[in-house]
Scaffold this active site. Structure first.
Site, PDB file in Angstrom:
ATOM      1  N   GLU A   5      -4.033  35.231 -71.440  1.00 18.25           N
ATOM      2  CA  GLU A   5      -4.585  33.875 -71.554  1.00 18.25           C
ATOM      3  C   GLU A   5      -4.006  32.938 -70.492  1.00 18.25           C
ATOM      4  O   GLU A   5      -4.500  31.843 -70.296  1.00 18.25           O
ATOM      5  CB  GLU A   5      -4.349  33.331 -72.968  1.00 18.25           C
ATOM      6  CG  GLU A   5      -2.973  32.752 -73.269  1.00 18.25           C
ATOM      7  CD  GLU A   5      -1.883  33.796 -73.517  1.00 18.25           C
ATOM      8  OE1 GLU A   5      -2.099  34.983 -73.189  1.00 18.25           O
ATOM      9  OE2 GLU A   5      -0.807  33.409 -74.019  1.00 18.25           O
ATOM     10  N   HIS A  18       0.701  38.009 -70.842  1.00 16.45           N
ATOM     11  CA  HIS A  18      -0.134  36.915 -71.359  1.00 16.45           C
ATOM     12  C   HIS A  18      -1.463  36.819 -70.607  1.00 16.45           C
ATOM     13  O   HIS A  18      -1.561  36.061 -69.637  1.00 16.45           O
ATOM     14  CB  HIS A  18       0.609  35.587 -71.206  1.00 16.45           C
ATOM     15  CG  HIS A  18       1.728  35.399 -72.166  1.00 16.45           C
ATOM     16  ND1 HIS A  18       1.567  34.818 -73.400  1.00 16.45           N
ATOM     17  CD2 HIS A  18       3.035  35.727 -72.076  1.00 16.45           C
ATOM     18  CE1 HIS A  18       2.734  34.780 -74.037  1.00 16.45           C
ATOM     19  NE2 HIS A  18       3.642  35.332 -73.257  1.00 16.45           N
ATOM     20  N   CYS A  66       2.338  39.076 -76.796  1.00 17.01           N
ATOM     21  CA  CYS A  66       3.769  38.734 -76.732  1.00 17.01           C
ATOM     22  C   CYS A  66       4.371  38.699 -78.138  1.00 17.01           C
ATOM     23  O   CYS A  66       4.487  39.734 -78.781  1.00 17.01           O
ATOM     24  CB  CYS A  66       3.939  37.421 -75.969  1.00 17.01           C
ATOM     25  SG  CYS A  66       5.638  37.138 -75.424  1.00 17.01           S
TER      26      CYS A  66
END
Lengths: 225, 83
Positions: free
Chosen positions: A196, A194, A86
């Site tokens: 994660e 994302h 990002c």
């Protein structure tokens, strides 16, 4: 144990998520302040999401001048794996470590939603454990996520197999549906989604695991959830 | 000498301009029927200390290319502001 440095700029806000995800995969993860100039302790570097230096001027424009950036460039030039997520992707493009640029989304809307990604190349450190054509549900959360580049750059990306991930349905106006790209060597990768935040089906998807496991050079885990 | 310099940053031709497009879509409703091809950009005003105008513009151009614009998608033009 694999040592990962997660680079924290003033205004980063996804560093703890990145740290938690990589720790869950067994890595030893330090948060590294942006004034650091020695990154020799790390095997992998992550530039997390957020708003580095407030995103003033353009996302990544000021972060590019943070002291840590020349050490990151050296690390990348030496073949070290670098992942920009990002805002981290925006910083890497501004720094010239990845081609192209990220622009405001088509329609000028902030978008926060799960997206379905299609793996376009497995030549990069992020996608080396995935399959071409594999679909992964990973959330996006951005205002300036429309990938942009000129015709020549796009041609080079396609010829060099540097388009790593595409959106199945383009959410933001990215050129050629691009969600993530790598450098020529495949060791520096940036993506707007994302991974994660996609570590457990409990929060909607565990599809980020195959990406982060690949980044860490791990075999794909059997256990999911 | 202190020179007031204006730096205009605009998207390069062919680069999508979502801001310009959104402004353009709003124009008919406001009665601006004859206005087309809106391109949004940024203007910076800086003061540059230099020996002469050429030197001031050189400093501003370097600043524009290294920081104020992203050459991948933007062009920058510099000019000394008339007083």
């Amino acid at each position: 144990m694999t040592r990962v440095g997660v680079v924290v700029f003033p205004g980063s806000n996804c560093e703890y998520d990145a740290q938690a995800a990589l720790r869950e995969l067994g890595a030893d993860v330090d948060l590294v302040w942006h004034t650091a100039t020695d990154l020799s302790a790390y095997d992998h570097l992550v530039l997390p999401g957020g708003f580095a230096h407030g995103d003033y001027l353009r996302p990544g424009a000021i972060a590019r001048f943070s002291p840590v950036m020349s050490a990151i460039a050296d690390f990348a030039a030496g073949g070290g794996p670098v992942l920009g997520i990002c805002n981290g992707f925006q910083v890497l493009t501004e720094a010239g470590l990845l081609p192209g640029a990220l622009q405001k989304n088509r329609g000028l809307t902030f978008i926060s939603e799960p997206t379905t990604l299609v793996v376009a190349s497995t030549r990069s450190v992020l996608t080396r454990r995935a399959r071409v054509g594999q679909e992964l549900v990973v959330p996006i959360n951005h205002f300036s996520g429309a990938y942009t580049c000129d015709d020549d750059t796009l041609q080079r990306l396609l010829e060099g197999d540097q388009v790593v991930l595409r959106y199945r349905e383009n959410p933001n106006g990215s050129r050629d549906d691009i969600a993530g790209v790598s450098n020529e060597g495949g060791n520096v990768v940036g993506l707007m989604p994302h991974p994660e935040r996609a570590m457990s089906t409990l929060v909607g998807s565990a599809d980020g695991r195959v990406l982060l496991e690949g980044f860490l050079g791990l075999e794909i885990s059997a256990a999911r959830g | 000498m202190i020179y007031p310099v204006v730096v205009d940053v605009t998207l390069r031709p062919g680069i999508a301009d979502p801001e310009g497009a959104t402004i353009e879509r709003a124009l008919p409703a406001l009665g601006f029927a004859g206005v087309r091809h809106v391109r949004a950009g940024k203007t910076f005003r800086v003061e540059v200390e230099a020996d002469d105008e050429t030197g001031a513009l050189a400093v501003a151009r370097s600043l524009a290319e290294r920081l104020l614009s992203n050459p991948v998608i933007e062009d920058a033009a510099v000019r000394v502001e008339s007083r």
